[in-house]
Design an enzyme around this catalytic site. Structure first.
Site, PDB file in Angstrom:
ATOM      1  N   ASP A   1       0.822  -1.211   0.000  1.00 61.66           N
ATOM      2  CA  ASP A   1       0.000   0.000   0.000  1.00 61.66           C
ATOM      3  C   ASP A   1       0.862   1.270   0.000  1.00 61.66           C
ATOM      4  O   ASP A   1       1.799   1.375   0.811  1.00 61.66           O
ATOM      5  CB  ASP A   1      -0.846  -0.040   1.293  1.00 61.66           C
ATOM      6  CG  ASP A   1      -1.934   1.001   1.306  1.00 61.66           C
ATOM      7  OD1 ASP A   1      -2.824   0.934   0.451  1.00 61.66           O
ATOM      8  OD2 ASP A   1      -1.886   1.886   2.185  1.00 61.66           O
TER       9      ASP A   1
ATOM     10  N   GLU B   1       1.956  -0.310  -4.764  1.00 62.35           N
ATOM     11  CA  GLU B   1       1.006   0.733  -5.177  1.00 62.35           C
ATOM     12  C   GLU B   1       1.782   2.045  -5.151  1.00 62.35           C
ATOM     13  O   GLU B   1       2.322   2.423  -4.119  1.00 62.35           O
ATOM     14  CB  GLU B   1      -0.174   0.795  -4.205  1.00 62.35           C
ATOM     15  CG  GLU B   1      -1.252   1.714  -4.714  1.00 62.35           C
ATOM     16  CD  GLU B   1      -2.082   2.380  -3.626  1.00 62.35           C
ATOM     17  OE1 GLU B   1      -3.167   2.860  -3.932  1.00 62.35           O
ATOM     18  OE2 GLU B   1      -1.638   2.430  -2.465  1.00 62.35           O
TER      19      GLU B   1
HETATM   20  C1  NOJ Z   1      -4.319   3.061  -0.739  1.00 63.95           C
HETATM   21  C2  NOJ Z   1      -5.426   2.083  -0.551  1.00 63.95           C
HETATM   22  O1  NOJ Z   1      -5.626   1.398  -1.737  1.00 63.95           O
HETATM   23  C3  NOJ Z   1      -6.630   2.874  -0.085  1.00 63.95           C
HETATM   24  O2  NOJ Z   1      -7.806   2.113  -0.084  1.00 63.95           O
HETATM   25  C4  NOJ Z   1      -6.323   3.427   1.274  1.00 63.95           C
HETATM   26  O3  NOJ Z   1      -7.360   4.284   1.671  1.00 63.95           O
HETATM   27  C5  NOJ Z   1      -5.012   4.219   1.293  1.00 63.95           C
HETATM   28  N1  NOJ Z   1      -3.980   3.584   0.543  1.00 63.95           N
HETATM   29  C6  NOJ Z   1      -4.512   4.362   2.692  1.00 63.95           C
HETATM   30  O4  NOJ Z   1      -4.093   3.117   3.184  1.00 63.95           O
END
Ligand code: NOJ
Ligand code: CA
Length: 634
Positions: free
Chosen positions: A281, A339
């Protein structure tokens, strides 16, 4: 080594720098300017100094941008090599948002047992690997992206025994499972944060960013992605603590060696359980510039998030990623996909190149919005943007890197609705999207519901919105001058992540076959016409198209590794390409618009293997997508 950038550097030198390249490219794309402008000697030879005087007035401190560029000292190696074979380059991934996938015990919340009952469905669809959005213990401020205990399963979702059973059932079916790893922040209810708050001498204070200021004002001007300042004030310690996301998601201080060691130990613990890898993440945010300096106002206004240049590609990002890989991933041969919001192609090469020892792949998001638009804008997305993005990456990412192919996830409204919400196009458009995704070079990641052509929900009011991001931004925008409630709700409706989080539509029975009881988030009536059960028995359904295209993709390695040759690539609304791997050749022909248009590439002699239409027409019909096999005879 990359050349150091100073005020004496020329624009073309900045463009040759990996970070400079991506930043300039982003600005050009947003203004619909082609990058050939940089090759124009008049533009390319302008020195940064020339901009500097102008910039001082309009841009504030130019130096901070130079510092950002100069953190990067490497350049990507050339991509001219054979692509190494890896299981994850050939696999089809499927993302599950557990809360909304399948409820097994009638509490309205999806759970692990529910997932277990659907493993045969996933196997039959052709899925090779599952990515589970977070299932760890969490108070659910952001549905599990706020972890309270990395070593426990969220009680609504099940138990550790059930998780172990799920994993063994996945492996039994020769599939793999990757977990979501949220290590930029923890929940404020994590014991580390609680100890830091309540114990004066807590060592855990250094695990986070706690700051005291002389005059009591916030430590810097950064804002949170979910609205408002990125700082919470705590009376307990008379200090502020940093949160880039919700007020309950507290950023971890990666400078702290002891904290890093604990995180790495935790990753090893999960790998000992045999999980196959991780989706990481917002992993590019973990390294923040020392001293947490203020963000530049202009960049903040341009991108919408003040402070972002101080952490989206921080000075120690490579070091931290290398450490995680070396100590945790490598010994277990674990797969990793990061990500990476805001990361462009050149930075991506340095973060995911197979020569770099950092991550295997990344999710970049540059294709999900049209240039100059944001997720909360109300507009229709033109598919030529996705085409240009795919051409750019296919031609320039190189074989040291491998791209992730996706158009939906749990953080975005449904792409199908954004391209064209007109129901008459729903099926052909869903199949066109699948055609592009499964015949391009890269690894396809499906998001639950893609395979039936899921669309946005018609939310009626804020009462129906669960998304912590949308709720936060709603408050911020309502406080802004000149924004009517109607306008604000229109924005929410365009961008809320809840569109992707409504219950998976399994059947036409109550609650879409998701749960016996009222689901935690409501679905609308769409499940009565669009669901897995009815599409399973309809041979022309979107679901059966997905099954067929997955079978086709897996027949040969052409789609995973073959070369791509684009035809007439500057013709708008056409997307035409060969996929070539020795003797194996396929030709893909797509009409990206809802208008029919003439064929000017003769495919009549090719053997049609899959299409979203029946029969052949003189013209390419609305969103028509055809895949042909090209043999020597043709
Ligand atoms: C990216 C995640 O995909 C999202 O759902 C989340 O709110 C934020 N990061 C914070 O963790
Ligand atoms: Ca349940």
């Amino acid at each position: 080594m990359v050349k150091k950038i100073t005020l004496e550097s020329k624009i073309k030198e900045v463009y040759a720098h990996p970070v400079g390249h991506d930043l300039i490219k982003r600005i050009l794309v947003a203004h619909h300017i082609k990058d050939v402008i940089i090759t124009n000697p008049i533009v390319g030879n302008i020195k940064l100094q020339t901009f500097s005087n102008y910039a001082k007035k309009n841009f504030g401190n130019f130096e901070s941008l130079l510092t950002l560029l100069n953190y990067e000292t490497d350049t990507p190696v050339s991509g001219n090599c054979e692509s190494k074979e890896e299981w994850w380059k050939e696999a089809i991934f499927y993302q599950i948002y557990p809360r909304s996938f399948k409820d097994s015990n009638g509490d309205g919340i999806g759970d692990l047992q529910g997932i277990i009952t659907k493993l045969d469905y996933l196997k039959d669809l052709g899925v090779d690997a599952i990515w589970l959005s977070p299932i760890y213990d969490s108070p659910n401020d952001d549905n599990g992206y706020d972890i309270r205990d990395y070593y426990k399963i969220m009680k609504e979702l099940g138990t550790m025994e059930e998780f172990e059973f799920l994993l063994s059932e996945v492996h039994k079916r020769k599939m793999r499972l990757i977990m979501d790893l949220v290590i930029n922040h923890t929940s404020d209810e994590h014991r580390w944060f609680q100890d830091a708050l309540h114990n004066q001498d807590s060592k855990y204070k250094n695990y986070y960013y706690f700051k005291k200021t002389q005059d009591g004002s916030v430590p810097n001007n950064w804002i949170s992605f979910f609205g408002g300042s990125a700082w919470n004030y705590y009376e307990e310690t008379d200090e502020y603590a940093l949160h880039l996301f919700s007020r309950k998601q507290m950023d971890l201080n990666w400078e702290c060696e002891e904290m890093r060691a604990e995180i790495i130990e935790m990753i090893q613990w999960w790998l000992e359980k045999n999980v196959d890898g991780f989706r990481m993440d917002v992993i590019n945010y973990i390294s923040k510039v020392e001293g947490l300096p203020n963000g530049n106002h202009i960049i903040g206004d341009m991108i919408g998030f003040r402070g972002i240049e101080q952490y989206f590609y921080g000075p120690k990002l490579h070091t931290y990623l290398k450490e995680i890989r070396e100590k945790a991933f490598e010994p277990y041969q674990a797969f990793s996909v990061g990500e990476m919001p805001g990361i462009g192609m050149e930075m991506g090469k340095l973060l995911t190149g197979d020569d770099r020892g950092e991550l295997d792949m990344m999710f970049s998001f540059d294709h999900l919005e049209a240039p100059g638009q944001e997720r909360y804008d109300s507009y229709l997305y033109n598919l030529n943007n996705w085409k240009e993005y795919l051409i750019d990456y296919t031609e320039h990412f190189g074989n040291h890197c491998h791209m992730a192919l996706f158009y939906n996830n749990h953080d975005n409204p449904r792409f199908l609705s954004k391209v064209n919400p007109d129901p008459q196009y729903r099926e052909v458009l869903a199949k066109l999207l699948a055609t592009i995704q499964f015949t391009s070079k890269g690894t396809p990641f499906l998001y639950q519901g893609d395979e039936i052509g899921a669309i946005n929900k018609k939310f009626q009011s804020m009462e129906e919105i669960e998304d912590v991001e949308a709720r936060g931004l709603y408050c911020t925008w309502m406080e802004k001058e000149g924004m009517t409630e109607e306008k604000v709700f229109e924005k929410i409706l365009s961008g809320t992540r809840d569109h992707a989080r409504t219950p998976m539509q399994w059947s036409a029975t109550t609650n879409a076959g998701f749960s016996e009881e009222k689901p935690w988030i409501a679905s609308d009536d769409d499940y009565k016409i669009c669901n897995v059960e009815s599409q399973t028995v309809d041979i022309e359904s979107v679901l059966n198209f997905y099954k067929q295209i997955i079978v086709l993709r897996k027949k040969s390695k052409t789609f995973a590794y073959g070369e791509t040759k684009f035809i007439k690539k500057h013709r708008r609304n056409y997307f035409l390409y060969f996929r070539i791997d020795g003797e194996n050749r396929y030709f893909v022909e797509c009409n990206l618009s809802n208008r029919s248009q003439k064929r000017f590439y003769d495919t009549s002699k090719y053997e049609l293997v899959l299409s979203n239409y029946k029969g052949r027409d003189m013209k390419l019909r609305s969103y028509e997508a055809n895949i042909y096999r090209v043999t020597k005879k043709n």
